[in-house]
Design an enzyme around this catalytic site. Structure first.
Site, PDB file in Angstrom:
ATOM      1  N   ARG A  63       0.824  -1.208   0.000  1.00  0.00           N
ATOM      2  CA  ARG A  63       0.000   0.000   0.000  1.00  0.00           C
ATOM      3  C   ARG A  63       0.862   1.264   0.000  1.00  0.00           C
ATOM      4  O   ARG A  63       0.489   2.277  -0.607  1.00  0.00           O
ATOM      5  CB  ARG A  63      -0.914  -0.027   1.222  1.00  0.00           C
ATOM      6  CG  ARG A  63      -1.978   1.060   1.237  1.00  0.00           C
ATOM      7  CD  ARG A  63      -3.071   0.712   2.233  1.00  0.00           C
ATOM      8  NE  ARG A  63      -4.065   1.775   2.313  1.00  0.00           N
ATOM      9  CZ  ARG A  63      -4.259   2.536   3.380  1.00  0.00           C
ATOM     10  NH1 ARG A  63      -3.526   2.352   4.475  1.00  0.00           N
ATOM     11  NH2 ARG A  63      -5.185   3.465   3.386  1.00  0.00           N
ATOM     12  N   HIS A  67       0.284   4.394  -2.567  1.00  0.00           N
ATOM     13  CA  HIS A  67       0.011   5.762  -2.114  1.00  0.00           C
ATOM     14  C   HIS A  67       1.148   6.713  -2.487  1.00  0.00           C
ATOM     15  O   HIS A  67       0.911   7.909  -2.656  1.00  0.00           O
ATOM     16  CB  HIS A  67      -0.227   5.775  -0.605  1.00  0.00           C
ATOM     17  CG  HIS A  67      -1.610   5.336  -0.224  1.00  0.00           C
ATOM     18  ND1 HIS A  67      -2.402   6.026   0.660  1.00  0.00           N
ATOM     19  CD2 HIS A  67      -2.353   4.272  -0.634  1.00  0.00           C
ATOM     20  CE1 HIS A  67      -3.566   5.408   0.793  1.00  0.00           C
ATOM     21  NE2 HIS A  67      -3.557   4.330   0.014  1.00  0.00           N
ATOM     22  N   GLY A  73       3.810  11.089  -8.523  1.00  0.00           N
ATOM     23  CA  GLY A  73       4.594  10.004  -9.089  1.00  0.00           C
ATOM     24  C   GLY A  73       5.340   9.201  -8.040  1.00  0.00           C
ATOM     25  O   GLY A  73       5.314   9.504  -6.849  1.00  0.00           O
ATOM     26  N   ASN A  95      -4.102   8.813   4.489  1.00  0.00           N
ATOM     27  CA  ASN A  95      -2.917   8.201   5.083  1.00  0.00           C
ATOM     28  C   ASN A  95      -2.882   8.241   6.604  1.00  0.00           C
ATOM     29  O   ASN A  95      -2.317   7.349   7.246  1.00  0.00           O
ATOM     30  CB  ASN A  95      -1.650   8.893   4.562  1.00  0.00           C
ATOM     31  CG  ASN A  95      -1.531   8.849   3.049  1.00  0.00           C
ATOM     32  OD1 ASN A  95      -1.995   7.904   2.411  1.00  0.00           O
ATOM     33  ND2 ASN A  95      -0.919   9.865   2.469  1.00  0.00           N
ATOM     34  N   HIS A 194      -6.431  -5.777  -2.750  1.00  0.00           N
ATOM     35  CA  HIS A 194      -7.292  -5.871  -1.573  1.00  0.00           C
ATOM     36  C   HIS A 194      -7.603  -7.318  -1.207  1.00  0.00           C
ATOM     37  O   HIS A 194      -8.422  -7.568  -0.321  1.00  0.00           O
ATOM     38  CB  HIS A 194      -8.576  -5.090  -1.804  1.00  0.00           C
ATOM     39  CG  HIS A 194      -8.398  -3.619  -1.681  1.00  0.00           C
ATOM     40  ND1 HIS A 194      -9.435  -2.711  -1.809  1.00  0.00           N
ATOM     41  CD2 HIS A 194      -7.283  -2.869  -1.433  1.00  0.00           C
ATOM     42  CE1 HIS A 194      -8.967  -1.480  -1.645  1.00  0.00           C
ATOM     43  NE2 HIS A 194      -7.668  -1.556  -1.433  1.00  0.00           N
ATOM     44  N   THR A 195      -6.957  -8.253  -1.881  1.00  0.00           N
ATOM     45  CA  THR A 195      -7.057  -9.638  -1.452  1.00  0.00           C
ATOM     46  C   THR A 195      -6.220  -9.876  -0.194  1.00  0.00           C
ATOM     47  O   THR A 195      -6.288 -10.947   0.417  1.00  0.00           O
ATOM     48  CB  THR A 195      -6.630 -10.605  -2.578  1.00  0.00           C
ATOM     49  OG1 THR A 195      -7.059 -11.928  -2.241  1.00  0.00           O
ATOM     50  CG2 THR A 195      -5.118 -10.595  -2.779  1.00  0.00           C
ATOM     51  N   ASP A 239     -10.421  -9.034   2.490  1.00  0.00           N
ATOM     52  CA  ASP A 239     -10.819 -10.338   1.960  1.00  0.00           C
ATOM     53  C   ASP A 239     -10.998 -11.256   3.162  1.00  0.00           C
ATOM     54  O   ASP A 239     -10.026 -11.682   3.776  1.00  0.00           O
ATOM     55  CB  ASP A 239      -9.753 -10.869   0.996  1.00  0.00           C
ATOM     56  CG  ASP A 239      -9.925 -12.342   0.648  1.00  0.00           C
ATOM     57  OD1 ASP A 239     -10.978 -12.923   0.965  1.00  0.00           O
ATOM     58  OD2 ASP A 239      -8.986 -12.923   0.060  1.00  0.00           O
ATOM     59  N   ASP A 247      -4.364 -14.093  -3.449  1.00  0.00           N
ATOM     60  CA  ASP A 247      -5.102 -14.947  -4.373  1.00  0.00           C
ATOM     61  C   ASP A 247      -6.240 -14.138  -5.006  1.00  0.00           C
ATOM     62  O   ASP A 247      -6.193 -12.906  -4.992  1.00  0.00           O
ATOM     63  CB  ASP A 247      -5.630 -16.192  -3.649  1.00  0.00           C
ATOM     64  CG  ASP A 247      -6.444 -15.827  -2.407  1.00  0.00           C
ATOM     65  OD1 ASP A 247      -7.054 -14.730  -2.381  1.00  0.00           O
ATOM     66  OD2 ASP A 247      -6.482 -16.632  -1.458  1.00  0.00           O
TER      67      ASP A 247
END
Length: 319
Positions: A63, A67, A73, A95, A194-195, A239, A247
Protein backbone atom coordinates in the site's frame (compact mmCIF):
# COMPACT_ATOMS: atom_id res chain seq x y z
CA UNK A 1 15.50 30.54 -45.46
CA UNK A 2 11.91 29.37 -44.86
CA UNK A 3 12.88 25.81 -45.77
CA UNK A 4 15.81 25.87 -43.36
CA UNK A 5 13.63 27.23 -40.57
CA UNK A 6 11.07 24.48 -41.20
CA UNK A 7 13.78 21.84 -41.07
CA UNK A 8 15.16 23.20 -37.79
CA UNK A 9 11.68 23.21 -36.29
CA UNK A 10 11.18 19.62 -37.36
CA UNK A 11 14.54 18.67 -35.89
CA UNK A 12 13.55 20.38 -32.66
CA UNK A 13 10.34 18.38 -32.43
CA UNK A 14 12.24 15.17 -33.11
CA UNK A 15 14.77 16.06 -30.43
CA UNK A 16 12.01 16.75 -27.89
CA UNK A 17 10.29 13.47 -28.77
CA UNK A 18 13.50 11.47 -28.43
CA UNK A 19 14.37 13.19 -25.15
CA UNK A 20 10.97 12.29 -23.74
CA UNK A 21 11.32 8.70 -24.93
CA UNK A 22 14.78 8.41 -23.37
CA UNK A 23 13.53 9.86 -20.09
CA UNK A 24 10.75 7.28 -19.89
CA UNK A 25 13.22 4.53 -20.72
CA UNK A 26 15.73 5.41 -18.02
CA UNK A 27 14.31 2.90 -15.56
CA UNK A 28 16.03 -0.46 -15.91
CA UNK A 29 15.89 -3.81 -14.10
CA UNK A 30 19.70 -3.86 -14.01
CA UNK A 31 20.15 -0.34 -12.66
CA UNK A 32 22.00 -1.43 -9.50
CA UNK A 33 23.85 -4.42 -10.93
CA UNK A 34 27.19 -2.63 -10.74
CA UNK A 35 26.63 0.15 -8.20
CA UNK A 36 24.91 -2.01 -5.54
CA UNK A 37 24.63 -5.67 -6.56
CA UNK A 38 23.45 -6.67 -3.07
CA UNK A 39 20.51 -4.25 -3.02
CA UNK A 40 17.73 -6.57 -4.12
CA UNK A 41 18.87 -9.37 -1.84
CA UNK A 42 19.00 -7.03 1.16
CA UNK A 43 15.53 -5.64 0.46
CA UNK A 44 14.08 -9.10 0.01
CA UNK A 45 15.56 -10.52 3.22
CA UNK A 46 14.43 -7.53 5.29
CA UNK A 47 10.90 -7.72 3.87
CA UNK A 48 10.67 -11.44 4.51
CA UNK A 49 11.82 -11.01 8.10
CA UNK A 50 9.20 -8.32 8.71
CA UNK A 51 6.39 -10.41 7.20
CA UNK A 52 7.43 -13.49 9.17
CA UNK A 53 6.81 -11.43 12.32
CA UNK A 54 3.50 -10.02 11.08
CA UNK A 55 1.79 -11.25 7.93
CA UNK A 56 -0.24 -8.05 7.61
CA UNK A 57 2.96 -6.10 6.98
CA UNK A 58 3.04 -7.37 3.40
CA UNK A 59 -0.18 -5.53 2.59
CA UNK A 60 1.10 -2.43 4.37
CA UNK A 61 4.28 -2.27 2.29
CA UNK A 62 2.37 -2.83 -0.94
CA UNK A 63 0.00 0.00 0.00
CA UNK A 64 2.91 2.38 0.64
CA UNK A 65 4.05 1.95 -2.95
CA UNK A 66 0.53 2.65 -4.25
CA UNK A 67 0.01 5.76 -2.11
CA UNK A 68 3.45 7.03 -3.06
CA UNK A 69 2.92 6.69 -6.81
CA UNK A 70 -0.46 8.42 -6.83
CA UNK A 71 0.99 11.65 -5.42
CA UNK A 72 3.46 13.37 -7.77
CA UNK A 73 4.59 10.00 -9.09
CA UNK A 74 6.73 7.22 -7.60
CA UNK A 75 9.24 9.46 -5.83
CA UNK A 76 9.34 8.35 -2.19
CA UNK A 77 7.50 11.49 -1.07
CA UNK A 78 5.12 9.43 1.09
CA UNK A 79 8.03 8.66 3.43
CA UNK A 80 8.95 12.26 4.26
CA UNK A 81 8.14 13.60 7.73
CA UNK A 82 6.78 17.12 8.14
CA UNK A 83 9.31 19.95 8.17
CA UNK A 84 9.07 23.69 8.88
CA UNK A 85 8.97 24.31 5.11
CA UNK A 86 6.28 21.77 4.06
CA UNK A 87 3.65 19.43 5.43
CA UNK A 88 4.25 15.88 4.34
CA UNK A 89 1.73 13.37 3.06
CA UNK A 90 1.58 11.13 6.13
CA UNK A 91 -1.14 13.16 7.84
CA UNK A 92 -3.34 13.60 4.76
CA UNK A 93 -6.80 12.08 5.03
CA UNK A 94 -6.14 8.82 3.12
CA UNK A 95 -2.92 8.20 5.08
CA UNK A 96 -3.35 9.50 8.62
CA UNK A 97 -3.61 6.73 11.24
CA UNK A 98 -3.78 4.30 8.34
CA UNK A 99 -0.47 3.88 6.52
CA UNK A 100 2.09 1.72 8.27
CA UNK A 101 5.39 -0.02 7.57
CA UNK A 102 7.57 3.09 7.79
CA UNK A 103 9.78 1.38 10.37
CA UNK A 104 10.34 -1.55 8.00
CA UNK A 105 11.37 0.86 5.24
CA UNK A 106 13.76 2.49 7.71
CA UNK A 107 15.32 -0.92 8.40
CA UNK A 108 15.64 -1.70 4.70
CA UNK A 109 17.26 1.66 4.03
CA UNK A 110 19.68 1.27 6.93
CA UNK A 111 20.71 -2.20 5.73
CA UNK A 112 21.16 -1.03 2.14
CA UNK A 113 23.11 2.06 3.22
CA UNK A 114 25.51 -0.14 5.18
CA UNK A 115 26.35 -1.96 1.96
CA UNK A 116 26.04 0.84 -0.62
CA UNK A 117 25.99 4.36 0.84
CA UNK A 118 23.67 6.82 -0.93
CA UNK A 119 23.13 4.67 -4.02
CA UNK A 120 19.66 3.11 -3.73
CA UNK A 121 16.67 5.44 -3.60
CA UNK A 122 13.80 5.19 -1.15
CA UNK A 123 11.39 5.23 -4.10
CA UNK A 124 13.04 2.12 -5.54
CA UNK A 125 12.99 0.47 -2.13
CA UNK A 126 9.20 0.92 -2.03
CA UNK A 127 8.83 -0.59 -5.51
CA UNK A 128 10.96 -3.64 -4.71
CA UNK A 129 9.45 -4.11 -1.24
CA UNK A 130 5.97 -4.16 -2.81
CA UNK A 131 7.01 -6.96 -5.16
CA UNK A 132 8.76 -8.94 -2.43
CA UNK A 133 5.74 -8.57 -0.13
CA UNK A 134 3.39 -10.00 -2.74
CA UNK A 135 5.74 -12.91 -3.40
CA UNK A 136 6.10 -13.61 0.34
CA UNK A 137 2.30 -13.86 0.59
CA UNK A 138 2.02 -16.38 -2.24
CA UNK A 139 1.50 -13.97 -5.12
CA UNK A 140 3.31 -13.48 -8.43
CA UNK A 141 6.73 -12.02 -9.03
CA UNK A 142 7.56 -9.43 -11.67
CA UNK A 143 10.60 -7.58 -12.93
CA UNK A 144 10.88 -4.26 -11.10
CA UNK A 145 12.25 -1.42 -13.18
CA UNK A 146 14.75 0.63 -11.16
CA UNK A 147 16.45 4.00 -11.24
CA UNK A 148 13.92 6.24 -9.53
CA UNK A 149 15.25 9.11 -7.48
CA UNK A 150 13.75 10.67 -4.37
CA UNK A 151 11.69 13.83 -4.14
CA UNK A 152 12.90 16.69 -1.96
CA UNK A 153 9.35 17.74 -1.05
CA UNK A 154 5.88 16.28 -0.62
CA UNK A 155 2.31 17.31 -1.35
CA UNK A 156 -0.24 17.17 1.46
CA UNK A 157 -2.90 18.69 -0.78
CA UNK A 158 -2.41 16.24 -3.65
CA UNK A 159 -2.48 13.31 -1.23
CA UNK A 160 -5.92 14.50 -0.18
CA UNK A 161 -7.21 14.84 -3.73
CA UNK A 162 -5.48 12.20 -5.87
CA UNK A 163 -5.50 9.02 -3.79
CA UNK A 164 -8.77 7.25 -4.67
CA UNK A 165 -11.19 7.27 -1.74
CA UNK A 166 -13.10 4.15 -0.60
CA UNK A 167 -16.35 6.07 -1.16
CA UNK A 168 -15.87 6.62 -4.92
CA UNK A 169 -18.35 5.34 -7.50
CA UNK A 170 -17.14 3.46 -10.57
CA UNK A 171 -16.93 6.46 -12.90
CA UNK A 172 -14.88 8.43 -10.38
CA UNK A 173 -12.54 5.48 -9.85
CA UNK A 174 -11.97 5.14 -13.59
CA UNK A 175 -11.27 8.87 -13.78
CA UNK A 176 -8.83 8.82 -10.84
CA UNK A 177 -6.76 6.06 -12.43
CA UNK A 178 -6.97 7.56 -15.91
CA UNK A 179 -5.57 10.80 -14.50
CA UNK A 180 -2.42 8.84 -13.64
CA UNK A 181 -2.19 7.22 -17.07
CA UNK A 182 -3.63 3.89 -15.92
CA UNK A 183 -6.34 2.08 -17.82
CA UNK A 184 -9.57 0.68 -16.43
CA UNK A 185 -8.04 -2.77 -16.82
CA UNK A 186 -5.06 -1.65 -14.73
CA UNK A 187 -7.44 -0.30 -12.10
CA UNK A 188 -9.38 -3.55 -11.73
CA UNK A 189 -6.16 -5.56 -11.64
CA UNK A 190 -4.61 -3.31 -9.00
CA UNK A 191 -7.80 -3.46 -6.92
CA UNK A 192 -6.94 -7.12 -6.44
CA UNK A 193 -4.32 -5.96 -3.96
CA UNK A 194 -7.29 -5.87 -1.57
CA UNK A 195 -7.06 -9.64 -1.45
CA UNK A 196 -4.65 -8.93 1.43
CA UNK A 197 -4.75 -6.42 4.25
CA UNK A 198 -7.38 -4.82 6.44
CA UNK A 199 -9.51 -1.67 6.50
CA UNK A 200 -10.59 0.60 9.32
CA UNK A 201 -14.22 0.77 10.38
CA UNK A 202 -14.43 4.44 9.41
CA UNK A 203 -13.80 3.52 5.74
CA UNK A 204 -16.64 0.99 5.43
CA UNK A 205 -19.23 1.99 8.07
CA UNK A 206 -21.47 3.78 5.60
CA UNK A 207 -21.53 0.78 3.26
CA UNK A 208 -22.49 -1.85 5.84
CA UNK A 209 -25.32 0.26 7.29
CA UNK A 210 -26.68 2.09 4.27
CA UNK A 211 -26.14 0.13 1.06
CA UNK A 212 -28.43 -2.46 -0.51
CA UNK A 213 -25.83 -4.02 -2.85
CA UNK A 214 -24.42 -6.08 0.02
CA UNK A 215 -24.90 -9.58 1.38
CA UNK A 216 -27.12 -9.27 4.48
CA UNK A 217 -25.25 -11.79 6.60
CA UNK A 218 -22.00 -10.12 5.66
CA UNK A 219 -23.25 -6.66 6.63
CA UNK A 220 -24.60 -7.98 9.94
CA UNK A 221 -21.28 -9.62 10.73
CA UNK A 222 -19.36 -6.46 9.90
CA UNK A 223 -21.73 -4.33 12.01
CA UNK A 224 -20.64 -6.33 15.04
CA UNK A 225 -17.09 -5.16 14.36
CA UNK A 226 -18.00 -1.63 13.35
CA UNK A 227 -20.71 0.03 15.48
CA UNK A 228 -22.59 3.09 14.32
CA UNK A 229 -20.65 5.21 16.77
CA UNK A 230 -17.14 4.71 18.15
CA UNK A 231 -14.72 2.06 16.95
CA UNK A 232 -13.41 4.06 14.00
CA UNK A 233 -10.09 2.21 14.12
CA UNK A 234 -11.56 -1.29 14.45
CA UNK A 235 -10.19 -3.47 11.67
CA UNK A 236 -11.75 -5.95 9.29
CA UNK A 237 -10.09 -7.94 6.48
CA UNK A 238 -10.62 -6.68 2.96
CA UNK A 239 -10.82 -10.34 1.96
CA UNK A 240 -12.51 -12.31 4.72
CA UNK A 241 -11.57 -15.69 3.23
CA UNK A 242 -7.77 -15.46 2.97
CA UNK A 243 -6.62 -12.01 4.17
CA UNK A 244 -2.95 -12.97 4.35
CA UNK A 245 -2.64 -14.83 1.06
CA UNK A 246 -2.39 -13.20 -2.35
CA UNK A 247 -5.10 -14.95 -4.37
CA UNK A 248 -8.32 -14.09 -6.23
CA UNK A 249 -10.85 -14.48 -3.41
CA UNK A 250 -11.26 -10.70 -3.42
CA UNK A 251 -13.04 -10.99 -6.77
CA UNK A 252 -15.04 -14.04 -5.68
CA UNK A 253 -16.26 -12.01 -2.71
CA UNK A 254 -17.48 -9.27 -5.05
CA UNK A 255 -19.61 -11.79 -6.96
CA UNK A 256 -21.36 -12.56 -3.67
CA UNK A 257 -21.80 -8.88 -2.74
CA UNK A 258 -19.25 -9.24 0.03
CA UNK A 259 -16.94 -6.38 -0.95
CA UNK A 260 -15.99 -4.51 2.22
CA UNK A 261 -15.51 -1.05 0.74
CA UNK A 262 -18.02 0.82 -1.40
CA UNK A 263 -15.30 1.29 -4.03
CA UNK A 264 -14.65 -2.47 -4.05
CA UNK A 265 -18.24 -3.47 -4.75
CA UNK A 266 -18.51 -0.79 -7.43
CA UNK A 267 -16.31 -2.98 -9.62
CA UNK A 268 -19.09 -5.56 -9.71
CA UNK A 269 -22.37 -3.70 -9.60
CA UNK A 270 -23.94 -4.12 -13.03
CA UNK A 271 -21.46 -1.84 -14.77
CA UNK A 272 -18.81 -1.99 -17.45
CA UNK A 273 -16.21 -3.71 -15.24
CA UNK A 274 -18.31 -6.75 -14.27
CA UNK A 275 -16.87 -8.98 -17.00
CA UNK A 276 -13.26 -8.42 -15.91
CA UNK A 277 -14.14 -9.14 -12.28
CA UNK A 278 -15.84 -12.37 -13.40
CA UNK A 279 -12.77 -13.31 -15.41
CA UNK A 280 -10.46 -12.85 -12.44
CA UNK A 281 -12.82 -14.64 -10.06
CA UNK A 282 -12.69 -17.77 -12.21
CA UNK A 283 -9.14 -17.52 -13.56
CA UNK A 284 -6.46 -17.00 -10.91
CA UNK A 285 -3.55 -17.12 -13.36
CA UNK A 286 -5.08 -14.37 -15.50
CA UNK A 287 -5.46 -12.12 -12.46
CA UNK A 288 -1.89 -12.73 -11.30
CA UNK A 289 -0.53 -12.08 -14.79
CA UNK A 290 -2.53 -8.89 -15.29
CA UNK A 291 -1.71 -7.62 -11.80
CA UNK A 292 2.01 -7.99 -12.56
CA UNK A 293 1.62 -5.87 -15.68
CA UNK A 294 -0.53 -3.26 -13.95
CA UNK A 295 1.79 -2.70 -11.01
CA UNK A 296 4.74 -2.18 -13.34
CA UNK A 297 2.62 0.40 -15.16
CA UNK A 298 1.85 2.05 -11.83
CA UNK A 299 5.53 2.06 -10.90
CA UNK A 300 6.22 4.07 -14.06
CA UNK A 301 4.09 7.04 -12.99
CA UNK A 302 6.28 10.16 -13.31
CA UNK A 303 9.50 8.85 -11.75
CA UNK A 304 12.36 11.24 -11.03
CA UNK A 305 15.42 10.09 -12.96
CA UNK A 306 18.82 11.29 -14.06
CA UNK A 307 19.84 14.29 -11.97
CA UNK A 308 16.33 15.15 -10.74
CA UNK A 309 15.67 14.78 -7.03
CA UNK A 310 18.24 13.05 -4.86
CA UNK A 311 19.17 9.76 -3.21
CA UNK A 312 18.12 10.22 0.40
CA UNK A 313 20.33 8.87 3.16
CA UNK A 314 17.34 8.73 5.49
CA UNK A 315 13.96 8.07 3.86
CA UNK A 316 12.17 10.31 6.39
CA UNK A 317 14.01 13.49 5.50
CA UNK A 318 15.86 15.17 2.67
CA UNK A 319 19.65 15.28 2.67
Amino acid sequence: MASKLSLNTSELFIFIFLAAALASAELSPTFYDNSCPSALRIIQSTVRAAISKERRMGASLLRLHFHDCFVNGCDGSILLDDTPSFTGEKTAGPNNNSLRGFDVVDSIKSNVEASCPQVVSCADILAVAARDSVVALGGPSWTVLLGRRDATTASFSQANTDIPAPTLDLSALISAFSKKGLSTKDMISLAGAHTIGQARCTTFRSRIYNESNINTSFSSFQQNKCPLSNGDDNLSPLDEISPNYFDNFYYKNLLNKRGLLHSDQQLYSGGSTDSQVLSYAYNLSKFLSDFSVAIVNMGNISPLTGTDGEIRINCRRTN
